[in-house]
Design a protein around this motif. Structure first.
Motif, PDB file in Angstrom:
ATOM      1  N   ILE A  23      38.752  35.941  35.029  1.00  0.00           N
ATOM      2  CA  ILE A  23      38.571  36.143  36.466  1.00  0.00           C
ATOM      3  C   ILE A  23      37.101  36.422  36.753  1.00  0.00           C
ATOM      4  N   PHE A  24      36.580  35.795  37.801  1.00  0.00           N
ATOM      5  CA  PHE A  24      35.249  36.113  38.317  1.00  0.00           C
ATOM      6  C   PHE A  24      35.418  36.905  39.608  1.00  0.00           C
ATOM      7  N   LEU A  25      34.829  38.101  39.665  1.00  0.00           N
ATOM      8  CA  LEU A  25      34.753  38.889  40.899  1.00  0.00           C
ATOM      9  C   LEU A  25      33.340  38.718  41.427  1.00  0.00           C
ATOM     10  N   ILE A  26      33.210  38.101  42.591  1.00  0.00           N
ATOM     11  CA  ILE A  26      31.890  37.721  43.089  1.00  0.00           C
ATOM     12  C   ILE A  26      31.683  38.269  44.496  1.00  0.00           C
ATOM     13  N   ASP A  27      30.565  38.962  44.694  1.00  0.00           N
ATOM     14  CA  ASP A  27      30.180  39.359  46.049  1.00  0.00           C
ATOM     15  C   ASP A  27      29.934  38.102  46.877  1.00  0.00           C
ATOM     16  N   SER A  28      30.459  38.068  48.090  1.00  0.00           N
ATOM     17  CA  SER A  28      30.232  36.887  48.931  1.00  0.00           C
ATOM     18  C   SER A  28      28.754  36.741  49.264  1.00  0.00           C
ATOM     19  N   ASP A  29      28.063  37.862  49.436  1.00  0.00           N
ATOM     20  CA  ASP A  29      26.626  37.835  49.715  1.00  0.00           C
ATOM     21  C   ASP A  29      25.871  38.319  48.486  1.00  0.00           C
ATOM     22  N   LEU A  30      25.074  37.453  47.900  1.00  0.00           N
ATOM     23  CA  LEU A  30      24.252  37.821  46.754  1.00  0.00           C
ATOM     24  C   LEU A  30      22.805  37.902  47.210  1.00  0.00           C
ATOM     25  N   ALA A  31      21.952  37.020  46.707  1.00  0.00           N
ATOM     26  CA  ALA A  31      20.552  37.043  47.171  1.00  0.00           C
ATOM     27  C   ALA A  31      20.470  36.673  48.644  1.00  0.00           C
ATOM     28  N   ASN A  67      38.935  26.671  34.971  1.00  0.00           N
ATOM     29  CA  ASN A  67      40.297  27.207  34.913  1.00  0.00           C
ATOM     30  C   ASN A  67      40.364  28.710  35.162  1.00  0.00           C
ATOM     31  N   ALA A  68      39.219  29.321  35.467  1.00  0.00           N
ATOM     32  CA  ALA A  68      39.218  30.750  35.780  1.00  0.00           C
ATOM     33  C   ALA A  68      39.813  30.984  37.165  1.00  0.00           C
ATOM     34  N   ARG A  69      40.121  32.241  37.464  1.00  0.00           N
ATOM     35  CA  ARG A  69      40.528  32.631  38.802  1.00  0.00           C
ATOM     36  C   ARG A  69      39.336  33.307  39.474  1.00  0.00           C
ATOM     37  N   PHE A  70      39.230  33.118  40.797  1.00  0.00           N
ATOM     38  CA  PHE A  70      38.058  33.594  41.529  1.00  0.00           C
ATOM     39  C   PHE A  70      38.483  34.557  42.635  1.00  0.00           C
ATOM     40  N   CYS A  71      37.844  35.726  42.626  1.00  0.00           N
ATOM     41  CA  CYS A  71      38.097  36.741  43.638  1.00  0.00           C
ATOM     42  C   CYS A  71      36.782  37.038  44.352  1.00  0.00           C
ATOM     43  N   ILE A  72      36.793  36.910  45.655  1.00  0.00           N
ATOM     44  CA  ILE A  72      35.597  37.141  46.463  1.00  0.00           C
ATOM     45  C   ILE A  72      35.660  38.540  47.084  1.00  0.00           C
ATOM     46  N   LEU A  73      34.547  39.264  46.958  1.00  0.00           N
ATOM     47  CA  LEU A  73      34.432  40.604  47.517  1.00  0.00           C
ATOM     48  C   LEU A  73      33.672  40.522  48.837  1.00  0.00           C
ATOM     49  N   ILE A 103      42.697  47.146  43.933  1.00  0.00           N
ATOM     50  CA  ILE A 103      41.945  46.007  43.397  1.00  0.00           C
ATOM     51  C   ILE A 103      42.430  45.678  41.992  1.00  0.00           C
ATOM     52  N   ALA A 104      42.605  46.718  41.155  1.00  0.00           N
ATOM     53  CA  ALA A 104      43.052  46.491  39.782  1.00  0.00           C
ATOM     54  C   ALA A 104      44.433  45.859  39.751  1.00  0.00           C
ATOM     55  N   LEU A 105      45.330  46.285  40.620  1.00  0.00           N
ATOM     56  CA  LEU A 105      46.671  45.709  40.664  1.00  0.00           C
ATOM     57  C   LEU A 105      46.634  44.249  41.105  1.00  0.00           C
ATOM     58  N   ARG A 106      45.804  43.948  42.086  1.00  0.00           N
ATOM     59  CA  ARG A 106      45.701  42.564  42.553  1.00  0.00           C
ATOM     60  C   ARG A 106      45.096  41.666  41.485  1.00  0.00           C
ATOM     61  N   LEU A 107      44.125  42.188  40.749  1.00  0.00           N
ATOM     62  CA  LEU A 107      43.538  41.407  39.662  1.00  0.00           C
ATOM     63  C   LEU A 107      44.537  41.219  38.527  1.00  0.00           C
ATOM     64  N   SER A 108      45.364  42.220  38.289  1.00  0.00           N
ATOM     65  CA  SER A 108      46.389  42.104  37.253  1.00  0.00           C
ATOM     66  C   SER A 108      47.384  40.999  37.590  1.00  0.00           C
ATOM     67  N   ARG A 109      47.729  40.893  38.867  1.00  0.00           N
ATOM     68  CA  ARG A 109      48.639  39.822  39.292  1.00  0.00           C
ATOM     69  C   ARG A 109      47.976  38.463  39.113  1.00  0.00           C
ATOM     70  N   LEU A 110      46.705  38.367  39.475  1.00  0.00           N
ATOM     71  CA  LEU A 110      45.959  37.122  39.272  1.00  0.00           C
ATOM     72  C   LEU A 110      45.906  36.750  37.794  1.00  0.00           C
ATOM     73  N   LEU A 111      45.669  37.745  36.954  1.00  0.00           N
ATOM     74  CA  LEU A 111      45.567  37.498  35.526  1.00  0.00           C
ATOM     75  C   LEU A 111      46.890  37.003  34.958  1.00  0.00           C
ATOM     76  N   ALA A 112      47.998  37.574  35.416  1.00  0.00           N
ATOM     77  CA  ALA A 112      49.311  37.132  34.934  1.00  0.00           C
ATOM     78  C   ALA A 112      49.552  35.665  35.284  1.00  0.00           C
ATOM     79  N   ARG A 113      49.203  35.260  36.500  1.00  0.00           N
ATOM     80  CA  ARG A 113      49.356  33.865  36.915  1.00  0.00           C
ATOM     81  C   ARG A 113      48.451  32.952  36.074  1.00  0.00           C
ATOM     82  N   LYS A 114      47.241  33.417  35.824  1.00  0.00           N
ATOM     83  CA  LYS A 114      46.292  32.610  35.070  1.00  0.00           C
ATOM     84  C   LYS A 114      46.761  32.427  33.626  1.00  0.00           C
TER      85      LYS A 114
END
Length: 303
Positions: free
Chosen positions: A201-209, A229-235, A265-276
């Motif tokens: 999973i990649f957790l990425i801030d929507s605004d970077l530079a 094939n990774a899962r992407f979560c936008i912050l 957040i951890a629970l939502r990422l855990s669900r994403l990880l299970a699907r992945k």
């Protein structure tokens, strides 16, 4: 085929409004007024997605989710839980702990709702395609891949500043057993690997530079072999310059707002990880079946 979406809500007005919106978007809506009728309709119709109100007369949403996830025939159906705007974070955490794929607060933004539905159905269709490929190989007599030891998940955290990344990693570490590593945008584009392993999973801030740079980075990573094939979560920050609907349509699997607590957040990422992981298992089975179709197991030579 038109996607079938089951709406479960004990308020008739809510069911009718959602029915009209879904039909206008090209879906086939099914309606249930309580938990018992919802379970019966799921068994009969096998919907592609369920919109579930968190509070029903006979069953609350958490109990209904537990029943859906405990049945092999229904445990993979995506479920979006609809909660009132005044519901606390404890209820939201319980919803994800019970197996929800997403939640939306009422009243809902129509475009966000439809984008969330598109995202979940798109992912479910990909899983269904992999399962069908695996099934075809099984019919031909090819065994699936041997089960492997499941390692902890690997989460790559890409934030606007290192300080924010360290703070978020520390907060998540209290609720997650997975490995969380900070990564710069440059490193993610160079190889996308951490110690030779692609993040789950990649957790990425929507605004970077710059504003929305995280979304452009996500699109680039989705196109590369190591990370597609990774899962992407936008912050999203508190004041976002892009709509949630656009975030999902650009390919995000999950969107997390700045006010969300670390446990949720951890629970939502855990669900994403299970699907992945399930997609990875199906993909590995298909690859193994194809390899066995062309390689002689005794000699190791091509047939």
């Amino acid at each position: 085929m038109v996607g079938k979406i089951l709406v479960v809500d004990d308020v008739a007005t809510n069911r009718i409004i959602l029915k009209v919106k879904l039909a206008e978007a090209g879906y086939h809506p099914l309606l249930a007024q309580d938990g018992a009728s919802a379970l019966a309709m799921v068994a009969l119709e096998r919907p592609d997605l369920i919109l579930l109100d968190a509070q029903l007369r006979d069953l609350d949403g958490v109990t209904l989710l537990h029943r859906l996830r405990s049945d092999p025939a229904t445990q993979t159906i995506p479920v979006i839980v609809l909660v009132g705007a005044d519901q606390d974070q404890a209820l939201r955490a319980n919803i994800f702990r019970a197996g929800a794929d997403a939640f939306l607060s009422k009243p809902m933004d129509d475009q966000t709702l439809l984008a969330r539905i598109r995202s979940l159905i798109r992912n479910a269709d990909q899983m269904e395609g992999l399962a069908q490929d695996k099934g075809k190989l099984a019919v031909l007599g090819f065994a699936e891949a041997a089960p492997m030891m499941e390692r902890p998940g690997l989460l790559a955290l890409i934030t606007a500043t290192p300080e924010r990344g360290l703070h978020l990693r520390h907060a998540l570490a209290r609720h997650s057993r997975d490995r969380i590593t900070l990564m710069s945008p440059e490193d993610s584009l160079q190889s996308g690997l951490i110690d030779g392993i692609a993040p789950d999973i990649f957790l990425i801030d929507s605004d970077l530079a710059t504003a929305s740079a995280g979304l452009r980075l996500m699109s680039e990573l989705r196109s590369r072999a190591n990370t597609r094939n990774a899962r992407f979560c936008i912050l999203l920050p508190e004041i976002a310059q892009i709509s949630p609907a656009m975030v999902f349509d650009l390919g995000a699997n999950e969107l997390i707002e700045a006010t969300t607590g670390a446990e949720e957040i951890a629970l939502r990422l855990s669900r994403l990880l299970a699907r992945k992981r399930e997609a990875d298992r199906l993909r590995a089975s298909v690859r193994q079946g194809l390899r066995m179709a062309v390689i002689d197991p005794l000699t190791g030579l091509h047939n």
